[in-house]
Motif scaffolding. Structure first.
Motif, PDB file in Angstrom:
ATOM      1  N   GLY A 235       0.811  -1.216   0.000  1.00 29.04           N
ATOM      2  CA  GLY A 235       0.000   0.000   0.000  1.00 29.04           C
ATOM      3  C   GLY A 235       0.843   1.264   0.000  1.00 29.04           C
ATOM      4  O   GLY A 235       2.065   1.230  -0.138  1.00 29.04           O
ATOM      5  N   VAL A 236       0.156   2.385   0.142  1.00 27.66           N
ATOM      6  CA  VAL A 236       0.808   3.692   0.055  1.00 27.66           C
ATOM      7  C   VAL A 236       1.441   4.046   1.391  1.00 27.66           C
ATOM      8  O   VAL A 236       0.845   3.833   2.443  1.00 27.66           O
ATOM      9  CB  VAL A 236      -0.230   4.765  -0.347  1.00 27.66           C
ATOM     10  N   ARG A 237       2.651   4.584   1.310  1.00 25.26           N
ATOM     11  CA  ARG A 237       3.351   5.019   2.511  1.00 25.26           C
ATOM     12  C   ARG A 237       3.608   6.522   2.390  1.00 25.26           C
ATOM     13  O   ARG A 237       3.863   7.020   1.297  1.00 25.26           O
ATOM     14  CB  ARG A 237       4.656   4.243   2.551  1.00 25.26           C
ATOM     15  N   THR A 238       3.518   7.233   3.509  1.00 24.25           N
ATOM     16  CA  THR A 238       3.806   8.680   3.485  1.00 24.25           C
ATOM     17  C   THR A 238       5.295   8.888   3.671  1.00 24.25           C
ATOM     18  O   THR A 238       5.885   8.343   4.612  1.00 24.25           O
ATOM     19  CB  THR A 238       3.041   9.407   4.607  1.00 24.25           C
ATOM     20  N   ILE A 239       5.911   9.633   2.764  1.00 23.38           N
ATOM     21  CA  ILE A 239       7.320   9.973   2.940  1.00 23.38           C
ATOM     22  C   ILE A 239       7.457  11.465   3.220  1.00 23.38           C
ATOM     23  O   ILE A 239       6.566  12.251   2.887  1.00 23.38           O
ATOM     24  CB  ILE A 239       8.182   9.543   1.729  1.00 23.38           C
ATOM     25  N   LEU A 240       8.553  11.827   3.850  1.00 26.19           N
ATOM     26  CA  LEU A 240       8.800  13.203   4.302  1.00 26.19           C
ATOM     27  C   LEU A 240       7.582  13.767   5.048  1.00 26.19           C
ATOM     28  O   LEU A 240       7.130  14.881   4.774  1.00 26.19           O
ATOM     29  CB  LEU A 240       9.158  14.115   3.118  1.00 26.19           C
ATOM     30  N   PRO A 241       7.030  12.987   6.006  1.00 28.69           N
ATOM     31  CA  PRO A 241       5.835  13.483   6.708  1.00 28.69           C
ATOM     32  C   PRO A 241       6.176  14.740   7.508  1.00 28.69           C
ATOM     33  O   PRO A 241       7.251  14.838   8.081  1.00 28.69           O
ATOM     34  CB  PRO A 241       5.476  12.321   7.641  1.00 28.69           C
ATOM     35  N   GLY A 242       5.249  15.688   7.498  1.00 30.80           N
ATOM     36  CA  GLY A 242       5.415  16.893   8.312  1.00 30.80           C
ATOM     37  C   GLY A 242       6.578  17.765   7.897  1.00 30.80           C
ATOM     38  O   GLY A 242       7.161  18.461   8.732  1.00 30.80           O
ATOM     39  N   TYR A 243       6.910  17.773   6.572  1.00 27.52           N
ATOM     40  CA  TYR A 243       8.068  18.577   6.171  1.00 27.52           C
ATOM     41  C   TYR A 243       7.844  20.071   6.385  1.00 27.52           C
ATOM     42  O   TYR A 243       8.775  20.847   6.459  1.00 27.52           O
ATOM     43  CB  TYR A 243       8.507  18.273   4.736  1.00 27.52           C
ATOM     44  N   GLY A 244       6.595  20.467   6.496  1.00 28.14           N
ATOM     45  CA  GLY A 244       6.297  21.888   6.729  1.00 28.14           C
ATOM     46  C   GLY A 244       6.492  22.305   8.168  1.00 28.14           C
ATOM     47  O   GLY A 244       6.413  23.483   8.486  1.00 28.14           O
ATOM     48  N   ARG A 245       6.743  21.331   9.047  1.00 32.53           N
ATOM     49  CA  ARG A 245       7.009  21.598  10.481  1.00 32.53           C
ATOM     50  C   ARG A 245       5.925  22.443  11.117  1.00 32.53           C
ATOM     51  O   ARG A 245       6.208  23.261  12.000  1.00 32.53           O
ATOM     52  CB  ARG A 245       8.355  22.324  10.635  1.00 32.53           C
ATOM     53  N   GLY A 246       4.705  22.286  10.631  1.00 32.71           N
ATOM     54  CA  GLY A 246       3.589  22.996  11.250  1.00 32.71           C
ATOM     55  C   GLY A 246       3.572  24.493  10.994  1.00 32.71           C
ATOM     56  O   GLY A 246       2.731  25.202  11.530  1.00 32.71           O
ATOM     57  N   GLU A 247       4.513  24.972  10.171  1.00 27.36           N
ATOM     58  CA  GLU A 247       4.535  26.406   9.896  1.00 27.36           C
ATOM     59  C   GLU A 247       3.463  26.765   8.868  1.00 27.36           C
ATOM     60  O   GLU A 247       3.058  25.932   8.068  1.00 27.36           O
ATOM     61  CB  GLU A 247       5.920  26.815   9.369  1.00 27.36           C
ATOM     62  N   GLN A 248       3.052  28.030   8.906  1.00 29.55           N
ATOM     63  CA  GLN A 248       2.068  28.524   7.945  1.00 29.55           C
ATOM     64  C   GLN A 248       2.616  28.371   6.518  1.00 29.55           C
ATOM     65  O   GLN A 248       3.728  28.814   6.236  1.00 29.55           O
ATOM     66  CB  GLN A 248       1.794  30.003   8.261  1.00 29.55           C
ATOM     67  N   ALA A 249       1.850  27.723   5.653  1.00 24.40           N
ATOM     68  CA  ALA A 249       2.316  27.540   4.275  1.00 24.40           C
ATOM     69  C   ALA A 249       2.283  28.866   3.520  1.00 24.40           C
ATOM     70  O   ALA A 249       1.382  29.685   3.724  1.00 24.40           O
ATOM     71  CB  ALA A 249       1.436  26.517   3.579  1.00 24.40           C
TER      72      ALA A 249
ATOM     73  N   ARG B  79      -8.815  30.828  -0.992  1.00 28.24           N
ATOM     74  CA  ARG B  79      -9.837  29.951  -0.413  1.00 28.24           C
ATOM     75  C   ARG B  79      -9.148  28.837   0.352  1.00 28.24           C
ATOM     76  O   ARG B  79      -8.699  27.858  -0.248  1.00 28.24           O
ATOM     77  CB  ARG B  79     -10.689  29.328  -1.512  1.00 28.24           C
ATOM     78  N   PRO B  80      -9.073  28.977   1.669  1.00 31.50           N
ATOM     79  CA  PRO B  80      -8.389  27.953   2.467  1.00 31.50           C
ATOM     80  C   PRO B  80      -8.970  26.561   2.187  1.00 31.50           C
ATOM     81  O   PRO B  80     -10.179  26.431   1.985  1.00 31.50           O
ATOM     82  CB  PRO B  80      -8.664  28.390   3.905  1.00 31.50           C
ATOM     83  N   GLY B  81      -8.099  25.568   2.140  1.00 34.55           N
ATOM     84  CA  GLY B  81      -8.551  24.201   1.875  1.00 34.55           C
ATOM     85  C   GLY B  81      -8.564  23.852   0.403  1.00 34.55           C
ATOM     86  O   GLY B  81      -8.739  22.702   0.030  1.00 34.55           O
ATOM     87  N   THR B  82      -8.428  24.863  -0.442  1.00 37.00           N
ATOM     88  CA  THR B  82      -8.328  24.627  -1.887  1.00 37.00           C
ATOM     89  C   THR B  82      -6.994  25.202  -2.366  1.00 37.00           C
ATOM     90  O   THR B  82      -6.340  25.950  -1.628  1.00 37.00           O
ATOM     91  CB  THR B  82      -9.464  25.330  -2.656  1.00 37.00           C
ATOM     92  N   PRO B  83      -6.600  24.901  -3.606  1.00 36.97           N
ATOM     93  CA  PRO B  83      -5.346  25.481  -4.093  1.00 36.97           C
ATOM     94  C   PRO B  83      -5.416  26.978  -4.429  1.00 36.97           C
ATOM     95  O   PRO B  83      -4.413  27.553  -4.818  1.00 36.97           O
ATOM     96  CB  PRO B  83      -5.064  24.673  -5.370  1.00 36.97           C
ATOM     97  N   MET B  84      -6.563  27.623  -4.262  1.00 41.65           N
ATOM     98  CA  MET B  84      -6.656  29.060  -4.585  1.00 41.65           C
ATOM     99  C   MET B  84      -5.883  29.881  -3.553  1.00 41.65           C
ATOM    100  O   MET B  84      -6.268  29.944  -2.389  1.00 41.65           O
ATOM    101  CB  MET B  84      -8.132  29.484  -4.612  1.00 41.65           C
ATOM    102  N   PRO B  85      -4.769  30.510  -3.989  1.00 43.94           N
ATOM    103  CA  PRO B  85      -3.947  31.268  -3.031  1.00 43.94           C
ATOM    104  C   PRO B  85      -4.442  32.709  -2.888  1.00 43.94           C
ATOM    105  O   PRO B  85      -5.112  33.230  -3.774  1.00 43.94           O
ATOM    106  CB  PRO B  85      -2.561  31.256  -3.694  1.00 43.94           C
TER     107      PRO B  85
END
Lengths: 397, 123
Positions: A235-249, B79-85
């Motif tokens: 099955g599918v495995r998650t790699i590099l989990p949590g690479y965003g370190r919880g920071e705002q994207a 739009r949070p939750g979608t790819p619209m930035p």
């Protein structure tokens, strides 16, 4: 010696005859196709046929419909380019004559396609109606329609990340359904599909050059979904989990594109989503090796064919840059500014040159990769994708 | 400089008196930039023809009946939750309102990027 020269003389006589027979028509020099390619001129819906040996355009082909987000695969004899247009158009272009050999409109909204291991089957990946469709590569006759239905009420997902696999199979991801599917087209009129739950909102994916690992980038979570196609039962495995370190994207103004070009030196170089970083993961152990800070949101993270360098371009509004990563030190070694709106790069088959499209400067810029010196510029109207026939021989292209 | 002074003069009333978005239309140069951005860069998800892609279609038919404030907010805030930035920082509210009006009317053709037209014409 004597029989040989007789044969030569006979061959000469035949070719003279042929020449005189064709004298009324334009003489066409014989040529191979290994150094040919196409540049998509998306605003005008045209394709330039180009030749990399002399860095020149040979011809222009029009009548291809809406070429925004057009992508191209090649026949295994690398004579024909199959162009998948945004408007669902699938056009077979003869590179030698620069004419349209065949064209169908197969969907309302399409995102790309692939070609089977044996070169006989084309597969289109569609947003609307969501699913994949298989076509005879020779005639473009529809062979199979495999809707990407999910849930209980018949909803269809947008399909992303299509790649061909050994055995005339195709792997792809369902953006809306959080799923990876593998469709076996070895009996093309009777497709068989396996389903694997994946992470949230896969946006694109790649298969490693050996066809073993399928890695889907995720928009909806920090991490990537990996399916080992030699052990699909795991099955599918998650790699590099949590690479965003919880920071705002950070905002993503253009989705990255993933292909087997991400693989270099035994590792995968992957664009982070919402972070201005290239993530480096070791194939097999899936350990994070490095994360390399870059100028902006990476879009194409593309290894030179020898794998010693990885070239990166960026999303709007920082899309006039290219950065070059050295894969030994995993650090940026150069930053280039080839022009405005750098949309795509394509390396020569062995990587000594790279062609770069600068949409807003209406040109394609060609660099030598050893010294990163500019070698030529070719005019092109709003160029986007650049595709060379060497893709014909690569799994996942 | 001459042109710029005239433009500034033309927009002074708009700066002094708060007015509706349509009265503070971006200048010609900025309009051209915005049209190019929507067609080419928003187009990477919504399609060059705005018929949709990963993002929904932005044609008059699909936008008809949707309140324009909501559309403006989507452009500015995403739009949070979608790819619209969120385009805040790249497009201000009055520019977003101008884009929404154009989308609902049927979006203009791309005149090319600012100053690249010359390159295209002389090649």
């Amino acid at each position: 010696m004597i029989p040989g020269s007789k044969v030569k003389r006979a061959a000469l006589a035949v070719s003279m005859l042929l020449l005189s027979a064709c004298a009324s028509q334009q003489p066409v020099a014989l040529r191979g196709t290994g150094d040919l390619g196409v540049v998509v001129e998306r605003a005008t819906g045209q394709l330039q046929v180009i030749e990399t040996t002399h860095r020149r355009a040979l011809a222009q082909v029009s009548g291809l419909g809406d070429l925004s987000h057009a992508s191209v695969v090649f026949s295994r004899d690398s004579r024909y380019a199959y162009v998948f247009g945004r408007d669902g158009g699938l056009t077979k272009v003869d590179l030698l004559t620069a004419t349209i050999a065949n064209r169908v409109v197969q969907a309302g909204n399409a995102i790309g396609g692939g070609i089977s291991q044996d070169g006989r089957i084309l597969v289109a990946q569609n947003y609307e109606p969501g699913g994949i469709k298989a076509f005879d590569a020779d005639t473009l006759e529809l062979l199979a329609d495999v809707p990407a239905t999910y849930g209980t009420d018949g909803k269809r997902s947008k399909v992303v990340g299509l790649a061909d696999l050994p055995g005339n199979r195709f792997v792809y991801s369902l953006f809306d359904a959080n799923e990876i599917r593998v469709t076996d087209l070895s009996d093309p009129r009777h497709p068989k599909t396996e389903r694997y739950p994946s992470g949230k909102q896969p946006y694109d994916a790649l298969v490693t050059p050996d066809g073993r690992y399928y890695i889907a980038g995720l928009f909806g979570e920090d991490g990537l979904s990996m399916l080992d196609l030699w052990h699909p039962e795991e099955g599918v495995r998650t790699i590099l989990p949590g690479y965003g370190r919880g920071e705002q994207a950070l905002p993503v103004y253009k989705m990255p594109h993933l292909r087997g070009w991400a693989v270099a030196a035994g590792r995968a170089y992957l664009p982070a989503i919402g972070r201005h970083e290239v993530l480096v993961v070791e194939l097999g152990s899936w350990k994070e090796v490095a994360r390399i800070p870059v100028k902006s949101q990476p879009v194409f993270v593309m290894a030179r064919p020898d794998g010693r360098e990885v070239w990166v371009n960026f999303a709007f509004p920082d899309n006039s840059w290219i950065q070059v990563i050295d894969t030994v030190g995993n650090a940026i070694v150069d930053t280039l500014q080839p022009g405005r709106a750098i949309l795509h790069m394509e390396f020569a088959p062995k990587g000594e040159e790279v062609w770069v499209s600068a949409r807003d400067d209406n040109k394609v810029v060609i660099y030598g990769t050893a010294k990163r010196d500019k070698r030529a510029e070719l005019p092109a109207a709003s160029p986007s994708g650049i595709f060379f026939t060497s893709r014909a021989f690569r799994t996942g292209f | 400089m001459f042109c710029r002074s005239i433009l500034i003069a033309a927009f002074l009333p708009a700066l002094v008196f708060p007015v509706h978005a349509q009265d503070t239309a971006p200048d010609d140069k900025r309009q051209r930039e915005l049209v190019h951005m929507v067609r080419q860069d928003c187009g990477s998800c919504h399609g060059l023809t705005l018929q949709g892609g990963l993002g929904p279609a932005l044609t008059p038919a699909t936008l008809r009946g949707k309140p324009s404030e909501g559309l403006v907010a989507t452009i500015v805030n995403g739009r949070p939750g979608t790819p619209m930035p969120p385009f805040r920082g790249l497009v201000d509210e009055s520019e977003a309102a101008w884009i929404v009006e154009r989308l609902v009317d049927g979006f203009p053709a791309d005149g090319g990027p600012e100053s690249a037209q010359q390159t295209a014409d002389t090649r």
